[in-house]
Design an enzyme around this catalytic site. Structure first.
Site, short mmCIF file in Angstrom:
data_model
loop_
_atom_site.label_atom_id
_atom_site.label_comp_id
_atom_site.label_asym_id
_atom_site.label_seq_id
_atom_site.Cartn_x
_atom_site.Cartn_y
_atom_site.Cartn_z
N SER A 1 -9.62 0.06 6.89
CA SER A 1 -9.45 -0.49 6.06
C SER A 1 -8.45 -0.89 5.66
O SER A 1 -8.35 -1.88 4.55
CB SER A 1 -7.83 0.86 5.76
OG SER A 1 -8.95 2.44 5.98
N LYS B 1 0.74 -1.17 -0.06
CA LYS B 1 -0.13 -0.10 0.02
C LYS B 1 1.03 1.44 -0.28
O LYS B 1 1.80 1.30 0.39
CB LYS B 1 -1.09 0.19 1.57
CG LYS B 1 -1.88 1.34 0.99
CD LYS B 1 -3.13 1.04 2.65
CE LYS B 1 -3.98 2.44 2.85
NZ LYS B 1 -4.98 1.30 3.63
N SER C 1 -9.72 2.04 2.92
CA SER C 1 -8.57 2.88 2.15
C SER C 1 -8.15 1.87 1.18
O SER C 1 -7.06 2.19 1.06
CB SER C 1 -7.78 3.68 3.27
OG SER C 1 -7.06 3.26 4.39
#
Length: 413
Positions: free
Chosen positions: A144, A48, A120
């Site tokens: 997330s 990420k 997210s």
């Protein structure tokens, strides 16, 4: 900033790797190879775009300038254990959201292009759902990892807050109080393998016989199909010998939101001094809201957090595990801001976060599993299993026992 390129510089995608979902923020010409012979040799992972990786840009899926967090300890450890990093994935801008929207077009669902993948850690979930990597590194501040895992039909794990082997060092924070790092994968044994390599010891098998499960399924908070899916999982657990009992727990957003927004505003303080920082309008408004909070307001939020922690500790003193929905609905359509629930219409963000935020605010280890093969199961709907603080190995083993169990076809008695 760690990225010297222009703000409009496109993500580097290797020619053989199309990316219609816009999951990838950066791909190098070749992966970062893991150390040969390690316990994770042969596995590839995505990162990420909050994790610092030397030589790779860090943009946090925003066109605003972001601080440099330094090198990620966790990425370095995974490379040393033999796994190879293939590139960076997009996220909901600076991790402040649950749909996958960002300054680069946003990420789409892996198989339903009209829907969002969740966030997210949106690109992380998509990269494993499409089989582009064996596992993905994500972060979880309010759901997330768990939300995109549920909406993309994969597995996710949020360790106990501060777990020594899931380091947050070298990761651009959103909220130092609530942030966690963790993995997503198509199959839970991959997550367990990574966890075992990081901790240096095996995860012993567990069974559900005699386990006490608290079922947190607040009336009106989820759609009927999600409710049926969660009850189907509860029925499976009873079939495995567990006792399932309904429990109550409050919405915690009155503590969660002030803490996260104030801490996020502090992280992005320098960007907020600019006339045009480059954030999306919602992100900018949320950060400015956080910056406007008084010290007394934040202190009161931390006091509420302490009270909620006492309530969760009491529950986990009575029950071995909590079972809860991971999402209130199946994947919503892109641009959808509101959901219709039995309790009435609600902003999408609140509808999701009130289910997931308690366990990141309070730091309890949580696994997210799909529900499709259970009675009443739906594709792209998931449940959360919440364990006691520090009992990550037990939680993962119980999650695996549930994930591989045949469905009973019944709801709990």
């Amino acid at each position: 900033m760690t990225d010297p390129a222009r703000p409009d510089h496109p993500a580097r995608i290797t020619p053989e790797a199309s990316d219609p979902q816009r999951a990838w923020a950066f791909r190098p010409a070749s992966p970062l190879p893991g150390v040969p012979g390690g316990p994770l040799s042969g596995l590839t992972f995505s990162v990420k775009d909050l994790f610092g990786v030397p030589g790779w840009p860090l943009r946090a899926s925003t066109r605003a300038p972001v601080p440099d967090p330094g090198e990620s300890v966790l990425v370095r450890r995974l490379l040393d254990l033999g796994a190879s990093a293939t590139g960076k994935t997009h996220l909901h801008e600076i991790a402040l959201g649950i749909t996958g929207a960002n300054g680069f077009g946003g990420t789409a669902h892996p198989t339903r292009p009209e829907c969002v993948p969740g966030g997210s850690s949106s690109g992380a979930a998509v990269s494993v759902a499409l089989g582009q990597v064996e596992f993905a590194l994500g972060t979880d501040t309010g759901g997330s990892i768990r939300v995109p895992a549920a909406w993309c039909g994969v597995r996710g794990f949020k360790p106990t807050k501060g777990h020594a082997d899931w380091s947050e060092a070298g990761v651009l924070p959103l909220s130092r109080t609530c942030d966690h790092t963790g993995p997503l994968a198509a199959e839970l044994p991959t997550i367990i393998r990574v966890h075992e390599a990081l901790t240096g010891h095996p995860v012993p098998p567990q069974d559900w016989a005699g386990r006490r499960v608290g079922l947190w399924l607040p009336d009106g908070w989820v759609t009927p199909d999600v409710r049926a899916a969660v009850l189907g999982v509860a029925g499976t657990l009873e079939g495995l010998g567990a006792t399932v009992t309904p429990v109550d727990f409050p919405e915690v957003l009155d503590a969660y939101s002030p803490i996260v927004l104030s801490e996020a505003a502090a992280v992005h303080r320098d960007a907020l001094t600019l006339d045009e920082p480059g954030f999306l309008p919602f992100t900018l408004a949320a950060l400015r809201q956080g910056a406007a909070l008084s010290a007394d307001e934040v202190e009161a939020a931390f006091a509420r957090r302490a009270a909620y922690r006492e309530r969760l500790d009491a529950l986990l003193g009575t029950f071995d595990v909590l079972l809860a929905p991971a999402v209130p609905t199946p994947p919503p359509r892109a641009g959808q801001d509101e959901v219709d629930l039995p309790g009435g219409p609600l902003p999408l963000r609140r509808a999701v976060l009130r289910l997931t935020a308690p366990f990141s605010l309070l730091g309890a280890p949580t696994a997210a599993l799909p529900t499709a093969h259970h009675a009443g199961g739906q594709p792209f709907v998931g449940v959360q299993l919440v364990g006691r603080h520090g009992q990550d190995d037990t939680l993962l083993a119980l999650a695996h026992a549930l994930d591989t169990a045949p469905a009973t076809g019944t709801e709990p008695a």
